[in-house]
Design a protein around this motif. Structure first.
Motif, PDB file in Angstrom:
ATOM      1  N   SER A 153       0.844  -1.184   0.000  1.00 27.02           N
ATOM      2  CA  SER A 153       0.000   0.000   0.000  1.00 27.02           C
ATOM      3  C   SER A 153       0.891   1.251   0.000  1.00 27.02           C
ATOM      4  O   SER A 153       1.505   1.596   1.011  1.00 27.02           O
ATOM      5  CB  SER A 153      -0.908  -0.013   1.227  1.00 27.02           C
ATOM      6  N   LEU A 154       0.976   1.889  -1.170  1.00 24.83           N
ATOM      7  CA  LEU A 154       1.886   3.011  -1.365  1.00 24.83           C
ATOM      8  C   LEU A 154       1.102   4.209  -1.870  1.00 24.83           C
ATOM      9  O   LEU A 154       0.159   4.047  -2.643  1.00 24.83           O
ATOM     10  CB  LEU A 154       2.964   2.647  -2.391  1.00 24.83           C
ATOM     11  N   THR A 155       1.492   5.394  -1.458  1.00 25.19           N
ATOM     12  CA  THR A 155       0.818   6.610  -1.908  1.00 25.19           C
ATOM     13  C   THR A 155       1.844   7.548  -2.536  1.00 25.19           C
ATOM     14  O   THR A 155       2.823   7.915  -1.876  1.00 25.19           O
ATOM     15  CB  THR A 155       0.154   7.332  -0.716  1.00 25.19           C
ATOM     16  N   PRO A 156       1.648   7.924  -3.822  1.00 25.80           N
ATOM     17  CA  PRO A 156       2.548   8.915  -4.413  1.00 25.80           C
ATOM     18  C   PRO A 156       2.441  10.228  -3.637  1.00 25.80           C
ATOM     19  O   PRO A 156       1.350  10.776  -3.495  1.00 25.80           O
ATOM     20  CB  PRO A 156       2.020   9.083  -5.840  1.00 25.80           C
ATOM     21  N   THR A 157       3.557  10.698  -3.124  1.00 28.04           N
ATOM     22  CA  THR A 157       3.566  11.850  -2.217  1.00 28.04           C
ATOM     23  C   THR A 157       4.623  12.843  -2.685  1.00 28.04           C
ATOM     24  O   THR A 157       5.757  12.457  -2.990  1.00 28.04           O
ATOM     25  CB  THR A 157       3.896  11.368  -0.781  1.00 28.04           C
ATOM     26  N   GLU A 158       4.243  14.108  -2.717  1.00 29.02           N
ATOM     27  CA  GLU A 158       5.170  15.131  -3.204  1.00 29.02           C
ATOM     28  C   GLU A 158       6.300  15.338  -2.201  1.00 29.02           C
ATOM     29  O   GLU A 158       6.061  15.453  -0.995  1.00 29.02           O
ATOM     30  CB  GLU A 158       4.429  16.441  -3.448  1.00 29.02           C
ATOM     31  N   VAL A 159       7.521  15.436  -2.726  1.00 31.25           N
ATOM     32  CA  VAL A 159       8.671  15.782  -1.895  1.00 31.25           C
ATOM     33  C   VAL A 159       9.106  17.207  -2.249  1.00 31.25           C
ATOM     34  O   VAL A 159       8.767  17.736  -3.308  1.00 31.25           O
ATOM     35  CB  VAL A 159       9.852  14.791  -2.072  1.00 31.25           C
ATOM     36  N   SER A 160       9.863  17.818  -1.353  1.00 34.34           N
ATOM     37  CA  SER A 160      10.228  19.227  -1.506  1.00 34.34           C
ATOM     38  C   SER A 160      11.187  19.450  -2.661  1.00 34.34           C
ATOM     39  O   SER A 160      11.196  20.507  -3.283  1.00 34.34           O
ATOM     40  CB  SER A 160      10.887  19.712  -0.220  1.00 34.34           C
ATOM     41  N   GLY A 161      12.039  18.470  -2.917  1.00 38.52           N
ATOM     42  CA  GLY A 161      13.091  18.663  -3.911  1.00 38.52           C
ATOM     43  C   GLY A 161      14.308  19.371  -3.355  1.00 38.52           C
ATOM     44  O   GLY A 161      15.251  19.640  -4.081  1.00 38.52           O
ATOM     45  N   ARG A 162      14.283  19.667  -2.062  1.00 43.05           N
ATOM     46  CA  ARG A 162      15.462  20.275  -1.442  1.00 43.05           C
ATOM     47  C   ARG A 162      16.358  19.181  -0.870  1.00 43.05           C
ATOM     48  O   ARG A 162      15.879  18.168  -0.345  1.00 43.05           O
ATOM     49  CB  ARG A 162      15.045  21.229  -0.312  1.00 43.05           C
ATOM     50  N   GLY A 163      17.662  19.434  -0.965  1.00 43.68           N
ATOM     51  CA  GLY A 163      18.588  18.450  -0.436  1.00 43.68           C
ATOM     52  C   GLY A 163      20.009  18.904  -0.646  1.00 43.68           C
ATOM     53  O   GLY A 163      20.262  20.080  -0.924  1.00 43.68           O
ATOM     54  N   VAL A 164      20.927  17.974  -0.504  1.00 43.96           N
ATOM     55  CA  VAL A 164      22.329  18.290  -0.747  1.00 43.96           C
ATOM     56  C   VAL A 164      22.906  17.286  -1.744  1.00 43.96           C
ATOM     57  O   VAL A 164      22.468  16.138  -1.821  1.00 43.96           O
ATOM     58  CB  VAL A 164      23.178  18.263   0.555  1.00 43.96           C
ATOM     59  N   ILE A 165      23.885  17.763  -2.500  1.00 47.88           N
ATOM     60  CA  ILE A 165      24.528  16.884  -3.483  1.00 47.88           C
ATOM     61  C   ILE A 165      25.285  15.778  -2.746  1.00 47.88           C
ATOM     62  O   ILE A 165      26.119  16.062  -1.876  1.00 47.88           O
ATOM     63  CB  ILE A 165      25.455  17.693  -4.413  1.00 47.88           C
ATOM     64  N   HIS A 166      24.955  14.559  -3.088  1.00 47.60           N
ATOM     65  CA  HIS A 166      25.579  13.393  -2.461  1.00 47.60           C
ATOM     66  C   HIS A 166      26.719  12.853  -3.330  1.00 47.60           C
ATOM     67  O   HIS A 166      27.695  12.313  -2.829  1.00 47.60           O
ATOM     68  CB  HIS A 166      24.503  12.318  -2.263  1.00 47.60           C
ATOM     69  N   LEU A 167      26.551  13.009  -4.633  1.00 46.07           N
ATOM     70  CA  LEU A 167      27.503  12.455  -5.590  1.00 46.07           C
ATOM     71  C   LEU A 167      27.444  13.320  -6.837  1.00 46.07           C
ATOM     72  O   LEU A 167      26.358  13.717  -7.247  1.00 46.07           O
ATOM     73  CB  LEU A 167      27.061  11.025  -5.936  1.00 46.07           C
TER      74      LEU A 167
END
Ligand SMILES: [Zn+2]
Length: 149
Positions: free
Chosen positions: A61-75
């Motif tokens: 049971s999964l729900t498509p959920t909006e994410v902020s798109g903010r973060g830090v470069i990992h690679l």
């Protein structure tokens, strides 16, 4: 709105990616310039790329959920590609590709390019946010540096 776009039309909008039952919500979100990741209804963890069950607890049971798109470069990678030509230095115009760890959850990453930033400024740990450009006539998610970082 993307709700009006049926599955066949969705596939036509994104001819360069493979869209299936698990990923259609993800790409439909792009049409509204929203980054939607599947979130588990049981353990509330996000995952990406889309899978039919939660990779943490196997709940279906999964729900498509909006994410902020903010973060830090990992690679960060720089792709050098093109036919060799005298006097052309592809290193000067290498295409940046970054995996960004999103603020919503440790280990939740999304890979795209970075715009609006000189190559020298692209580094691991750089705070970035989501932006949208047009690619093949449809919105495409990219990252750009957070103002002042
Ligand atoms: Zn779960």
């Amino acid at each position: 709105m993307s709700e009006d776009v049926d599955d066949a039309a969705l596939i036509e909008r994104f001819p360069y990616v493979r869209i299936d039952h698990d990923s259609k919500h993800f790409y439909r979100g792009w049409l509204d310039e929203r980054l939607l990741f599947n979130r588990c209804d049981a353990c509330e963890r996000f995952h990406h790329p889309p899978k039919p069950v939660c990779p943490s607890c196997w709940c279906a049971s999964l729900t498509p959920t909006e994410v902020s798109g903010r973060g830090v470069i990992h690679l960060a990678m720089f792709l050098h590609q093109g036919p060799p030509a005298p006097g052309v230095d592809y290193a000067m115009a290498a295409h940046p590709v970054v995996a960004v760890e999103l603020e919503e959850q440790e280990g939740l990453r999304f890979t795209s390019t970075v715009i609006g930033c000189p190559r020298e400024a692209i580094r691991i740990g750089l705070p970035v946010e989501l932006g949208w450009v047009e690619r093949f006539g449809a919105p495409f998610p990219v990252f750009r540096p957070v103002e002042g970082s």
